[in-house]
Design an enzyme around this catalytic site. Sequence first.
Site, mmCIF file in Angstrom:
data_model
loop_
_atom_site.group_PDB
_atom_site.id
_atom_site.type_symbol
_atom_site.label_atom_id
_atom_site.label_comp_id
_atom_site.label_asym_id
_atom_site.label_seq_id
_atom_site.Cartn_x
_atom_site.Cartn_y
_atom_site.Cartn_z
ATOM 1 C CB SER A 237 -1.482 -3.008 -7.431
ATOM 2 O OG SER A 237 -2.009 -3.711 -6.493
ATOM 3 C CE LYS B 165 -10.337 -7.670 -12.996
ATOM 4 N NZ LYS B 165 -9.816 -6.661 -13.661
ATOM 5 C CG HIS C 50 -2.148 -0.812 1.008
ATOM 6 N ND1 HIS C 50 -3.338 -0.404 1.116
ATOM 7 C CD2 HIS C 50 -2.229 -2.079 0.508
ATOM 8 C CE1 HIS C 50 -4.194 -1.563 0.817
ATOM 9 N NE2 HIS C 50 -3.597 -2.570 0.558
ATOM 10 C CD GLU D 142 1.633 -33.874 -0.595
ATOM 11 O OE1 GLU D 142 0.605 -33.184 -0.228
ATOM 12 O OE2 GLU D 142 1.756 -34.914 -1.092
#
Lengths: 254, 420
Positions: free
Chosen positions: B219, B243, B215, B287
């Site tokens: 972005s 969204k 922030h 995994e």
Amino acid sequence: MLKPFLAALALLVLALSPHAACAQETPPLPHQQWSFDGIFGTYDRAAEQRGFQVYKEVCSTCHPVKHLYFRDLTDIGYTEDEVKAIASTYQVTDEQPNDEGQMFQRPARPSDPIPGPFPNDQAARAANNGALPPDLSMIVKAREGGPDYVFGILTGYKDPPPGFNLLSGMYYNEYFPGHQIAMPPPLSDNAVTYADGTSATVPQMAHDVVTFLTWAAEPNLEPRHRTGFKVMLFLIIMAGIFYAAKRKIWATAH
Amino acid sequence: MAQTSLSATSRIIRWIDYRLPFVAMLQHELYEYPTPRNLSYWWNFGSLSGIMLVVMIVTGIFLAMQYTPHASLAFDSVERIMRDVDYGWMLRYAHMNGASMFFALLYIHMFRGLYYGSYKQPRELLWILGVIILILAIMTAFMGYVLPWGQMSYWAATVITNLFSAIPLIGQSIVTFLWGGFTVGNPTLNRFYALHYLLPFVILAVVLLHLIALHRFGSNNPLGIEMKGPQDTLPFHPYFTIKDLFGLAVFLLIYSFFVFYAPNFLGSSDNYIPANPMQTPNHIVPEWYLLPYYAILRSVPNKLLGVIMAFGSIFLLFLVPWLDSSPVRSARFRPVYKWVFWLLVIDVIALGWVGANPPEGLVVMVGQIATLYYFVHFLILFPVIGRLERPKPLPASIATAVLQGSGARLGGAGAPLAKS
């Protein structure tokens, strides 16, 4: 950017799944038709009960079902009274000593685990030529290939190919890794007599007992499939509503 | 009536906010928070990872209420959860598959960062905090995988902790220290359980720092150019909340499919066999989300070097902001890097395939080439391409690019949604 990424993701899932790894030399497991396949799959109750009979009369001589309790048998269509009757044919040692401090035997109750054939692994090995018959309550989940593999083992006994060095006391099985299995062929035609008149061929008994053992390994498959359907339906509607809302909110922003 | 109660509430909020500006902070960071208007769906994966982390913590806490961390009871207690706890099967399968989902989201999120250059100045610390989250997630997942105390749990714990024995002189002592004994045993299981419960909360704290760093400058976006004013942005709510919610619903569909219809597809059947120290499984395989590192480890013939390179493949990511010499962020404007990026994706998939298969023949060769490429990609191609490539011209601003792209009128940029 999207298309290649999705393709890459699909490849990732396919290529990296441990199921992709395969043992050599073993023929591919033929896929059987199972009542529990697919998203609406359920267990065939009649097959489960026949399978329980096969387990009880054949497999249970050597193999325990450690994670099953008598009370679980109501799941495969027995009434509580039938379960009580089945349990009472077994003798178990009570968990607590009696008033004299002695451990004592009593008929089993529905709340007891189904007792295995041997008191411990050493006793099981001693009675089986050194081999340990595995617990069957998890076997379908604990083997690559699941129900098809267990079916394959039960029906995969053959004469060894010429030149195959079969050790003494071992049997040749097409689907067993290394093909040398210590378990003698457990099923033969009419090894059990089905009460419902189904003819007890080897594939029939194998199919029934695998249905029973799949239930034993995954007793919550039916509620899982049912809940899953509701959840997916809810999510599809939710996604649709969110998508419509998104379109409306963004209508003036593009 | 409604009005008086509303104003009473708002008066209470105002009283609190004056002393503890929490609501004001939420208002600023989640409501007004200016966000590039051109974010694609690739920007959903950060919030999805955060939500998945919460799902893991919640299901994990409920599982912990029923689980017994003892070497002789752990396996059976997991089976009791599966069979006798109400909806225990759902909690357990949601947690088990949730780990896979979390890593899938993290990896897509990171590859998105690599494609659009989200790690570049001034977002270096944002990226570094993300890599720390990845490392913590790997540690958490590894220790969680040990808890059911199946064959794969036991042998994975043995193999991975034994890696430290490659350290010269003190290696074996470190391994004994990690185990709390001379083999993997009950003390190992107990400490792994304690740490598996602790680490997710550490991850949560680092996620908070990640968000604070995010922030600070907002972005990155598909164009990789900074926001220059309100015409380039939209308020976070409602544009990106909706969204993200749509993305969440789609993600939950995929997640639910695994939980309800293929719960064991991503796992190893060997882990349904109780741990047996006397019997090694045929193939010890981690995994899927750890396979590439495992492949690197096995591709290096020297054990110590293999360990260094496997760990190094993650730690290398810390240097990415400085290894990439290109001033342009988005691969859209980098004609060479745009293609080279996909080589890394293919390389990592190849490493995953190598890790899943026994190291024989072709697998060994592919593993060594892919391992080499991984390091060449970051250490050589990143600095070199940035210097040699001629980037395409960048658009003047996000707003002009959006305007040209869609041909639509730029209506009320940055203004809250008009009610109609």
